[in-house]
Enzyme design. Structure first.
Site, PDB file in Angstrom:
ATOM      1  N   GLN A  48       0.844  -1.194   0.000  1.00 30.01           N
ATOM      2  CA  GLN A  48       0.000   0.000   0.000  1.00 30.01           C
ATOM      3  C   GLN A  48       0.883   1.249   0.000  1.00 30.01           C
ATOM      4  O   GLN A  48       1.522   1.552   1.012  1.00 30.01           O
ATOM      5  CB  GLN A  48      -0.864  -0.062   1.265  1.00 30.01           C
ATOM      6  CG  GLN A  48      -1.855   1.023   1.440  1.00 30.01           C
ATOM      7  CD  GLN A  48      -2.650   0.812   2.730  1.00 30.01           C
ATOM      8  OE1 GLN A  48      -2.381  -0.120   3.499  1.00 30.01           O
ATOM      9  NE2 GLN A  48      -3.606   1.661   2.975  1.00 30.01           N
ATOM     10  N   GLY A  49       0.897   1.971  -1.104  1.00 28.96           N
ATOM     11  CA  GLY A  49       1.757   3.154  -1.224  1.00 28.96           C
ATOM     12  C   GLY A  49       0.987   4.430  -0.934  1.00 28.96           C
ATOM     13  O   GLY A  49       0.521   5.107  -1.856  1.00 28.96           O
ATOM     14  N   SER A  51       1.797   6.684   2.404  1.00 29.84           N
ATOM     15  CA  SER A  51       2.583   7.686   3.144  1.00 29.84           C
ATOM     16  C   SER A  51       3.776   8.170   2.340  1.00 29.84           C
ATOM     17  O   SER A  51       4.393   7.415   1.579  1.00 29.84           O
ATOM     18  CB  SER A  51       3.103   7.083   4.456  1.00 29.84           C
ATOM     19  OG  SER A  51       2.057   6.549   5.209  1.00 29.84           O
ATOM     20  N   SER A  83       4.962  -1.061   3.896  1.00 30.16           N
ATOM     21  CA  SER A  83       5.130  -2.432   4.387  1.00 30.16           C
ATOM     22  C   SER A  83       5.115  -3.399   3.220  1.00 30.16           C
ATOM     23  O   SER A  83       4.271  -3.269   2.312  1.00 30.16           O
ATOM     24  CB  SER A  83       3.993  -2.803   5.346  1.00 30.16           C
ATOM     25  OG  SER A  83       3.915  -1.896   6.400  1.00 30.16           O
ATOM     26  N   GLU A 166      -8.910  -1.061   6.471  1.00 25.86           N
ATOM     27  CA  GLU A 166      -7.661  -1.307   7.201  1.00 25.86           C
ATOM     28  C   GLU A 166      -7.892  -1.142   8.704  1.00 25.86           C
ATOM     29  O   GLU A 166      -7.394  -1.912   9.513  1.00 25.86           O
ATOM     30  CB  GLU A 166      -6.598  -0.313   6.714  1.00 25.86           C
ATOM     31  CG  GLU A 166      -5.254  -0.469   7.405  1.00 25.86           C
ATOM     32  CD  GLU A 166      -4.188   0.473   6.828  1.00 25.86           C
ATOM     33  OE1 GLU A 166      -4.511   1.309   5.967  1.00 25.86           O
ATOM     34  OE2 GLU A 166      -3.037   0.342   7.255  1.00 25.86           O
ATOM     35  N   SER A 295      -2.259   7.257  13.336  1.00 24.31           N
ATOM     36  CA  SER A 295      -1.842   7.158  14.744  1.00 24.31           C
ATOM     37  C   SER A 295      -3.052   7.259  15.683  1.00 24.31           C
ATOM     38  O   SER A 295      -4.140   7.671  15.277  1.00 24.31           O
ATOM     39  CB  SER A 295      -0.860   8.291  15.062  1.00 24.31           C
ATOM     40  OG  SER A 295      -1.543   9.530  14.975  1.00 24.31           O
TER      41      SER A 295
HETATM   42  C1  LIG Z   1       4.407  -0.527  11.420  1.00 25.28           C
HETATM   43  C2  LIG Z   1       4.025   0.497  10.387  1.00 25.28           C
HETATM   44  C3  LIG Z   1       3.611   0.088   9.132  1.00 25.28           C
HETATM   45  C4  LIG Z   1       3.274   1.041   8.173  1.00 25.28           C
HETATM   46  N1  LIG Z   1       2.901   0.602   6.924  1.00 25.28           N
HETATM   47  C5  LIG Z   1       2.576   1.514   5.973  1.00 25.28           C
HETATM   48  C6  LIG Z   1       2.234   1.078   4.650  1.00 25.28           C
HETATM   49  O1  LIG Z   1       2.241  -0.112   4.334  1.00 25.28           O
HETATM   50  N2  LIG Z   1       1.936   2.017   3.739  1.00 25.28           N
HETATM   51  C7  LIG Z   1       1.910   3.347   4.019  1.00 25.28           C
HETATM   52  O2  LIG Z   1       1.603   4.154   3.140  1.00 25.28           O
HETATM   53  N3  LIG Z   1       2.255   3.812   5.256  1.00 25.28           N
HETATM   54  C8  LIG Z   1       2.578   2.904   6.233  1.00 25.28           C
HETATM   55  N4  LIG Z   1       2.931   3.336   7.498  1.00 25.28           N
HETATM   56  C9  LIG Z   1       3.001   4.780   7.758  1.00 25.28           C
HETATM   57  C10 LIG Z   1       1.900   5.304   8.667  1.00 25.28           C
HETATM   58  O3  LIG Z   1       0.669   5.354   7.986  1.00 25.28           O
HETATM   59  C11 LIG Z   1       2.342   6.684   9.149  1.00 25.28           C
HETATM   60  O4  LIG Z   1       3.529   6.504   9.925  1.00 25.28           O
HETATM   61  C12 LIG Z   1       1.299   7.353   9.993  1.00 25.28           C
HETATM   62  O5  LIG Z   1       0.175   7.700   9.212  1.00 25.28           O
HETATM   63  C13 LIG Z   1       1.851   8.623  10.683  1.00 25.28           C
HETATM   64  O6  LIG Z   1       2.459   9.459   9.751  1.00 25.28           O
HETATM   65  P1  LIG Z   1       3.938  10.008   9.982  1.00 25.28           P
HETATM   66  O7  LIG Z   1       4.829   8.852  10.312  1.00 25.28           O
HETATM   67  O8  LIG Z   1       4.292  10.865   8.827  1.00 25.28           O
HETATM   68  O9  LIG Z   1       3.845  10.890  11.310  1.00 25.28           O
HETATM   69  P2  LIG Z   1       3.323  12.389  11.396  1.00 25.28           P
HETATM   70  O10 LIG Z   1       2.085  12.542  10.586  1.00 25.28           O
HETATM   71  O11 LIG Z   1       4.464  13.304  11.118  1.00 25.28           O
HETATM   72  O12 LIG Z   1       2.922  12.483  12.933  1.00 25.28           O
HETATM   73  C14 LIG Z   1       3.891  12.708  13.965  1.00 25.28           C
HETATM   74  C15 LIG Z   1       3.140  12.811  15.291  1.00 25.28           C
HETATM   75  O13 LIG Z   1       2.225  13.932  15.274  1.00 25.28           O
HETATM   76  C16 LIG Z   1       0.922  13.501  15.600  1.00 25.28           C
HETATM   77  N5  LIG Z   1      -0.051  14.237  14.808  1.00 25.28           N
HETATM   78  C17 LIG Z   1       0.026  14.516  13.477  1.00 25.28           C
HETATM   79  N6  LIG Z   1      -1.051  15.205  13.081  1.00 25.28           N
HETATM   80  C18 LIG Z   1      -1.843  15.369  14.174  1.00 25.28           C
HETATM   81  C19 LIG Z   1      -3.116  15.977  14.409  1.00 25.28           C
HETATM   82  N7  LIG Z   1      -3.787  16.561  13.416  1.00 25.28           N
HETATM   83  N8  LIG Z   1      -3.638  15.931  15.654  1.00 25.28           N
HETATM   84  C20 LIG Z   1      -2.967  15.321  16.668  1.00 25.28           C
HETATM   85  N9  LIG Z   1      -1.753  14.721  16.521  1.00 25.28           N
HETATM   86  C21 LIG Z   1      -1.211  14.751  15.295  1.00 25.28           C
HETATM   87  C22 LIG Z   1       0.881  12.013  15.239  1.00 25.28           C
HETATM   88  O14 LIG Z   1      -0.090  11.325  15.996  1.00 25.28           O
HETATM   89  C23 LIG Z   1       2.284  11.558  15.601  1.00 25.28           C
HETATM   90  O15 LIG Z   1       2.372  11.293  16.980  1.00 25.28           O
HETATM   91  C24 LIG Z   1       3.298   2.421   8.479  1.00 25.28           C
HETATM   92  C25 LIG Z   1       3.706   2.833   9.751  1.00 25.28           C
HETATM   93  C26 LIG Z   1       4.080   1.906  10.695  1.00 25.28           C
HETATM   94  C27 LIG Z   1       4.527   2.386  12.053  1.00 25.28           C
END
Ligand SMILES: Cc1cc2nc3c(=O)[nH]c(=O)nc-3n(C[C@H](O)[C@H](O)[C@H](O)COP(=O)(O)OP(=O)(O)OC[C@H]3O[C@@H](n4cnc5c(N)ncnc54)[C@H](O)[C@@H]3O)c2cc1C
Length: 313
Positions: A48-49, A51, A83, A166, A295
């Site tokens: 799934q692409g 992020s 992933s 999901e 998250s």
């Molecule tokens: C184990 C794992 C598997 C994954 N697999 C995939 C995958 O297959 N495909 C894919 O596309 N992505 C995948 N991801 C990515 C995942 O979807 C993102 O990590 C997630 O959506 C958070 O985005 P970010 O890492 O950019 O953090 P950010 O968006 O930068 O967030 C950083 C922090 O700020 C908080 N935050 C951000 N915005 C807000 C808000 N509006 N209100 C309150 N708090 C906020 C977040 O909760 C977090 O604590 C995976 C992540 C993990 C950990």
């Protein structure tokens, strides 16, 4: 609902729990016939692409671009945290096709053959030491127009459907009931506060509370499953299950750490690691599951705004 003790992603999980259901509701007849059978048999593994480096929680800010050229979309950009990309045959990919439109309105949802020329996959090593997810780079990757799901520039709705599926699966794919049972077994073998852990009132209370919560989760999942079997796409209420399941899983993992005391610091391969260090691995992985698929903070926002109708913060 049943995990059968198989590892996470062991059965083409992303295809089965979210991509297949999305295609069942939103794909063309030709796409259903082409892709669904091989998802079920595991002949074609999917990833799934979504992020990107600057588009995680704020997914609609994604910048990977696609332009139409003849019978194809041509894709350039980068995804991250994908992933299984290192194993996948196919990917669902979100791309920006109209950079002038408001951010939710210029997105398109594509099915991409991971063997297409111009795709580079670079594994990322996570805190557990495993490389389960990846950076994926797209350099003028051609995607045939028939691999479009929904309409051009209307991919946000399709992407949300995938996310809802999901989140429904967010609890079931992490077999928290199994983990609790294993913790119960562990408590029979170790000491806590000078006595067998499974006889200690504090340990018993915690285990009982986990078991109650896991059962509530299971029953709540049945409700979601029933709605799905009746042909409904899950709604924002799926955030409840995702939030509750992954936070419960994290609390169970943290409690295992508490029971193991200083032994919880011994990872796999270390002398003296309890059960090969698997509890340590679980504690390390559990935090990630509260981030994947949106998250916990984002799930709270969705529940507050879209289920409880609270004003935006
Ligand atoms: C184990 C794992 C598997 C994954 N697999 C995939 C995958 O297959 N495909 C894919 O596309 N992505 C995948 N991801 C990515 C995942 O979807 C993102 O990590 C997630 O959506 C958070 O985005 P970010 O890492 O950019 O953090 P950010 O968006 O930068 O967030 C950083 C922090 O700020 C908080 N935050 C951000 N915005 C807000 C808000 N509006 N209100 C309150 N708090 C906020 C977040 O909760 C977090 O604590 C995976 C992540 C993990 C950990």
């Amino acid at each position: 609902m049943l995990s059968f003790g198989l590892p996470l992603y062991g059965c083409n999980q992303l295809a089965i729990d979210r991509i297949g259901p999305t295609l069942m509701f939103m794909g063309t007849q030709a796409q259903k016939e082409r892709y669904l059978p091989k998802m079920l048999t595991g002949e074609e593994i999917w990833c799934q692409g979504y992020s990107e480096p600057n588009a995680g929680s704020d997914l609609a800010s994604l910048q990977t671009r696609a332009v139409i050229d003849g019978d194809s979309f041509v894709v350039n950009g980068q995804k991250v945290w994908t992933s299984l990309a290192h194993r996948a045959d196919w990917q669902v990919l979100l791309v920006r096709t109209d950079p002038e439109a408001p951010k939710h309105k210029g997105i398109t949802y594509l099915l991409v053959d991971m063997k297409s020329p111009g795709i580079t996959v670079r594994p990322l090593v996570q805190v557990t030491g495993e490389a389960g997810f990846n950076e994926v780079f797209y350099d003028s990757v051609r995607v045939p127009k028939e691999n479009l799901v929904g309409e051009v520039n209307q991919g946000w709705q399709v992407s949300i459907a995938t996310l809802m599926y999901e989140r429904v699966s967010g609890g079931t794919r992490h077999p928290v009931e199994r983990t609790i049972n294993e913790l119960l077994e562990l408590s029979k073998q170790i000491e806590f506060d000078g006595m067998s852990a499974n006889r200690h009132p504090y340990v018993r209370q915690r285990l009982a509370q986990f078991a109650i919560e896991a059962r509530c989760l299971r029953l709540s999942r049945y409700r979601s499953l029933t709605a799905q079997l009746r042909g409904k796409i899950p709604g924002p209420e799926s955030s409840f299950g995702k939030l509750f399941a992954t936070e419960l899983n994290l609390r169970v993992a943290m409690f295992a750490d508490e029971l193991l005391g200083s032994y919880s610091a011994l990872d796999k391969g270390s002398l003296g690691a309890v059960e090969g260090g698997r509890w340590t691995q679980r504690a390390l992985a559990a935090r990630g599951l509260t981030i994947a698929a949106g998250s916990s903070e984002i799930q709270h926002n969705i529940i507050g705004e879209r289920v409880l109708k609270l004003p935006k913060g």
